[in-house]
Enzyme design. Structure first.
Site, PDB file in Angstrom:
ATOM      1  N   LEU A  38       0.836  -1.208   0.000  1.00 17.82           N
ATOM      2  CA  LEU A  38       0.000   0.000   0.000  1.00 17.82           C
ATOM      3  C   LEU A  38       0.867   1.253   0.000  1.00 17.82           C
ATOM      4  O   LEU A  38       1.851   1.334   0.729  1.00 17.82           O
ATOM      5  CB  LEU A  38      -0.893  -0.020   1.244  1.00 17.82           C
ATOM      6  CG  LEU A  38      -1.744   1.216   1.530  1.00 17.82           C
ATOM      7  CD1 LEU A  38      -3.086   0.826   2.147  1.00 17.82           C
ATOM      8  CD2 LEU A  38      -1.036   2.220   2.458  1.00 17.82           C
ATOM      9  N   ASP A  41       0.529   8.823   1.526  1.00 15.59           N
ATOM     10  CA  ASP A  41       1.022  10.199   1.321  1.00 15.59           C
ATOM     11  C   ASP A  41       2.398  10.308   0.652  1.00 15.59           C
ATOM     12  O   ASP A  41       3.322   9.591   1.038  1.00 15.59           O
ATOM     13  CB  ASP A  41       1.185  10.911   2.664  1.00 15.59           C
ATOM     14  CG  ASP A  41       0.017  10.717   3.595  1.00 15.59           C
ATOM     15  OD1 ASP A  41      -0.983  10.112   3.181  1.00 15.59           O
ATOM     16  OD2 ASP A  41       0.120  11.159   4.753  1.00 15.59           O
ATOM     17  N   GLN A  57       4.742   7.201   1.846  1.00 14.41           N
ATOM     18  CA  GLN A  57       4.297   6.227   2.841  1.00 14.41           C
ATOM     19  C   GLN A  57       4.089   4.895   2.143  1.00 14.41           C
ATOM     20  O   GLN A  57       3.362   4.827   1.135  1.00 14.41           O
ATOM     21  CB  GLN A  57       2.965   6.680   3.459  1.00 14.41           C
ATOM     22  CG  GLN A  57       3.081   7.871   4.377  1.00 14.41           C
ATOM     23  CD  GLN A  57       3.665   7.475   5.710  1.00 14.41           C
ATOM     24  OE1 GLN A  57       2.997   6.878   6.532  1.00 14.41           O
ATOM     25  NE2 GLN A  57       4.926   7.803   5.932  1.00 14.41           N
ATOM     26  N   ARG A 160       0.987  15.116  14.148  1.00 13.96           N
ATOM     27  CA  ARG A 160       1.866  14.463  13.154  1.00 13.96           C
ATOM     28  C   ARG A 160       2.032  15.278  11.874  1.00 13.96           C
ATOM     29  O   ARG A 160       1.359  16.272  11.656  1.00 13.96           O
ATOM     30  CB  ARG A 160       1.297  13.084  12.800  1.00 13.96           C
ATOM     31  CG  ARG A 160      -0.141  13.100  12.299  1.00 13.96           C
ATOM     32  CD  ARG A 160      -0.598  11.672  11.963  1.00 13.96           C
ATOM     33  NE  ARG A 160      -2.027  11.649  11.731  1.00 13.96           N
ATOM     34  CZ  ARG A 160      -2.944  11.333  12.648  1.00 13.96           C
ATOM     35  NH1 ARG A 160      -2.578  10.992  13.877  1.00 13.96           N
ATOM     36  NH2 ARG A 160      -4.227  11.356  12.352  1.00 13.96           N
ATOM     37  N   ASP A 161       2.932  14.772  11.045  1.00 15.44           N
ATOM     38  CA  ASP A 161       3.185  15.243   9.683  1.00 15.44           C
ATOM     39  C   ASP A 161       3.910  16.591   9.640  1.00 15.44           C
ATOM     40  O   ASP A 161       3.435  17.547   9.015  1.00 15.44           O
ATOM     41  CB  ASP A 161       1.875  15.329   8.864  1.00 15.44           C
ATOM     42  CG  ASP A 161       1.003  14.099   9.003  1.00 15.44           C
ATOM     43  OD1 ASP A 161       1.549  13.020   9.264  1.00 15.44           O
ATOM     44  OD2 ASP A 161      -0.235  14.212   8.875  1.00 15.44           O
ATOM     45  N   GLU A 215      -4.607  17.050   9.032  1.00 15.91           N
ATOM     46  CA  GLU A 215      -3.415  16.277   8.701  1.00 15.91           C
ATOM     47  C   GLU A 215      -2.596  16.982   7.621  1.00 15.91           C
ATOM     48  O   GLU A 215      -3.102  17.818   6.875  1.00 15.91           O
ATOM     49  CB  GLU A 215      -3.807  14.877   8.196  1.00 15.91           C
ATOM     50  CG  GLU A 215      -4.475  14.023   9.263  1.00 15.91           C
ATOM     51  CD  GLU A 215      -4.655  12.560   8.859  1.00 15.91           C
ATOM     52  OE1 GLU A 215      -4.376  11.678   9.684  1.00 15.91           O
ATOM     53  OE2 GLU A 215      -5.078  12.292   7.718  1.00 15.91           O
TER      54      GLU A 215
HETATM   55  C1  FRU Z   1      -2.560  10.909   6.016  1.00 18.62           C
HETATM   56  C2  FRU Z   1      -1.954  10.174   7.187  1.00 18.62           C
HETATM   57  C3  FRU Z   1      -0.978  11.042   7.959  1.00 18.62           C
HETATM   58  C4  FRU Z   1      -0.080  10.026   8.592  1.00 18.62           C
HETATM   59  C5  FRU Z   1       0.028   8.986   7.523  1.00 18.62           C
HETATM   60  C6  FRU Z   1       0.194   7.585   8.005  1.00 18.62           C
HETATM   61  O1  FRU Z   1      -3.021  10.050   5.022  1.00 18.62           O
HETATM   62  O2  FRU Z   1      -2.953   9.666   8.036  1.00 18.62           O
HETATM   63  O3  FRU Z   1      -1.597  11.910   8.882  1.00 18.62           O
HETATM   64  O4  FRU Z   1       1.163  10.555   8.954  1.00 18.62           O
HETATM   65  O5  FRU Z   1      -1.156   9.085   6.754  1.00 18.62           O
HETATM   66  O6  FRU Z   1       0.393   6.724   6.932  1.00 18.62           O
END
Ligand code: FRU
Length: 487
Positions: A38, A41, A57, A160-161, A215
């Site tokens: 999968l 981001d 990701q 996060r992020d 996010e």
């Molecule tokens: C957005 C998210 C982010 C997180 C990541 C985890 O799609 O949920 O907030 O860091 O994906 O995969």
């Protein structure tokens, strides 16, 4: 389950690209998808050492939102890419439940990476660490561990992020957060050395009640305006807005770095298609502001993506260049994409037709440019991916634009609609790939990104004036090559 380490995953990835392509597969020709597992981001987007770095990701083990690693592909030209490899694995105490999203910036000759380490403690509580890593010019990535190990008072661990940027002699990162009262927010941190970070505070917008979590924030200056891009969760669906489960959009205005007050206009969505989320932006060496989005939305129809049968799910958008016009972001497919053009399949200027059908494109990878005159009150429909018993529709009716997956046979269905600013001409620029489509309307004023799972020979295109004449300024159709992945 015994998990593979980075070396073994990267070996499998290389093997994958050596294998002969299966023409029956849903794998796209020029939208990036993982070899297996999968993808979500885009992360760490940057131009470094003469190359574009697209981190992302990646769960290389299964098609679920688990085991998030950082993958990487590099390119100099957006046509020739390196084979995807893992560069960060969730194996340390500060990131053991996922190397979550983050960003990159060049500093002292290396690329600094900053990401969220997602951790669940023994009671199942979430902890969030902000972690540093560096990539040198040889491409070696080294983790440096947590540079921030707590969440400020008043916020939950949905924190996060971090998106890092440099301004007025300081490094900043903006980060997605949730207040104790479950409101989405962004916070700003600053640092002189990227190691010691101090909280500047919460960015104060007018959007006090605007979802429960924000996010993937990004901040950029375009023509003297500050633009805050983020992905809010928890907005109510409206008739012409917020039609996906989660959104991505932006506010434009001025951020005062002393008071952190952001004076801004309305929130505006970035993409009105079915599949777009968590975009990230960066500036390249040509001073272009580029953006790539995840062509997927978390928890939305993911079980219906039939690429699951092929052991992969989701893809990224093509890179887009952002410009600001009339206080609105316009998105343009990057110029480099033109290098994918293979053959001009059709080209005609200035003609009138009620309907026009192309059933012989015979290629599931093409681009079309349609420029219609006198389109202000036009009712008009365009059927893409047209084949036996199916088509993906885009129609314009009295200023309303609708896209529909209702008439395709498999995969996720549904419709999305929004109100279009009326204009005398209607321009559409479409990019059709095997299982993805992006349509840019009126020079990028709106974009629609969607995944579409159709039969392999559903490659037709039909323009339908619905009984009225279409006054066509220009129609071009180009077949497109795919991009390459090599060591
Ligand atoms: C957005 C998210 C982010 C997180 C990541 C985890 O799609 O949920 O907030 O860091 O994906 O995969």
């Amino acid at each position: 389950m015994k998990f593979k380490g980075i070396l073994d995953i990267n070996k499998d990835s290389k093997e994958f690209y050596k294998k002969e392509k299966n023409n029956e597969s849903f794998r796209n020709n020029y939208h990036f998808q993982p070899p297996f597992g999968l993808i979500n981001d885009p992360n760490g987007l940057s131009f470094f050492n003469g190359e574009y770095n697209i981190f992302f990701q990646w769960n290389p083990f299964t098609c679920e939102h688990k085991f998030k690693h950082w993958g990487l592909i590099k390119t100099k030209d957006f046509i020739n890419y390196t084979i995807p490899k893992v560069v960060l694995a969730p194996v340390d105490y500060y990131d053991k439940n996922g190397c979550y999203s983050g960003s990159a910036i060049e500093r002292n000759g290396v690329l600094e990476l900053l990401y969220t380490g997602n951790v669940k403690d023994e009671n199942g509580n979430r902890l969030s660490y902000q972690c540093a890593a560096i990539m040198n010019k040889d491409g070696d990535v080294k983790k440096l561990g947590a540079v921030l190990d707590s969440v400020p008072k008043g916020y939950t661990s949905h924190f996060r992020d971090p998106k890092v940027y440099f301004k007025n002699g300081k490094y900043y990162f903006i980060i997605g957060a949730q207040t104790d009262k479950l409101k989405g927010r962004v916070l700003l941190y600053s640092s002189l050395d990227m190691r010691k970070w101090s909280l500047e505070g919460e960015v104060k917008t007018r959007l006090e009640n605007f979802g429960y979590m924000w996010e993937c924030p990004n901040i950029v200056t375009l023509k003297d305006k500050d633009v805050l891009i983020f992905s809010p969760q928890g907005l109510e669906k409206e008739e012409f807005k917020y039609q996906n489960i989660y959104q991505s959009g932006y506010i434009i205005g001025k951020l005062n770095y002393d008071t952190l007050k952001f004076n801004h206009d309305e929130f505006c969505e970035l993409d009105m298609g079915f599949d777009f989320y968590a975009p990230q932006i960066f500036e390249d060496d040509k001073n272009r502001i580029l953006m790539i989005g995840w062509m997927g939305v978390p928890e939305q129809d993911e079980d219906k993506h039939i690429s699951l049968k092929e052991n992969w799910i989701h893809c990224l958008t093509i890179p887009r260049e952002l410009t600001l016009k009339n206080n609105k972001i316009y998105q343009h497919p990057i110029d480099e994409i033109k290098q994918l053009r293979e053959k001009m399949f059709f080209c005609r200027d200035n003609f009138i037709e009620e309907s026009l059908e192309f059933s012989d494109i015979n290629k599931n990878s093409y681009e079309f440019i349609l420029d219609l005159k006198d389109s202000r009150n036009l009712n008009f429909k365009i059927e893409m991916f047209k084949g036996e018993g199916e088509h993906f529709d885009l129609y314009f009716n009295d200023g309303i634009c609708v896209i529909s997956r209702e008439n395709i046979l498999q995969g996720p269905h549904g419709i999305r609609k929004f109100i279009l600013n009326k204009s005398n001409n209607l321009k559409l620029h479409g990019f059709i790939d095997k299982s993805a489509v992006e349509i840019y309307i009126n020079d990028g004023e709106y974009v629609l990104s969607s995944r579409v799972f159709v039969k392999m020979n559903s490659t037709g295109l039909k323009l339908n004036g619905l009984g009225e004449k279409l006054n066509i300024n220009k129609l071009e159709i180009w077949t497109l090559k795919g991009v390459n992945y090599n060591e």
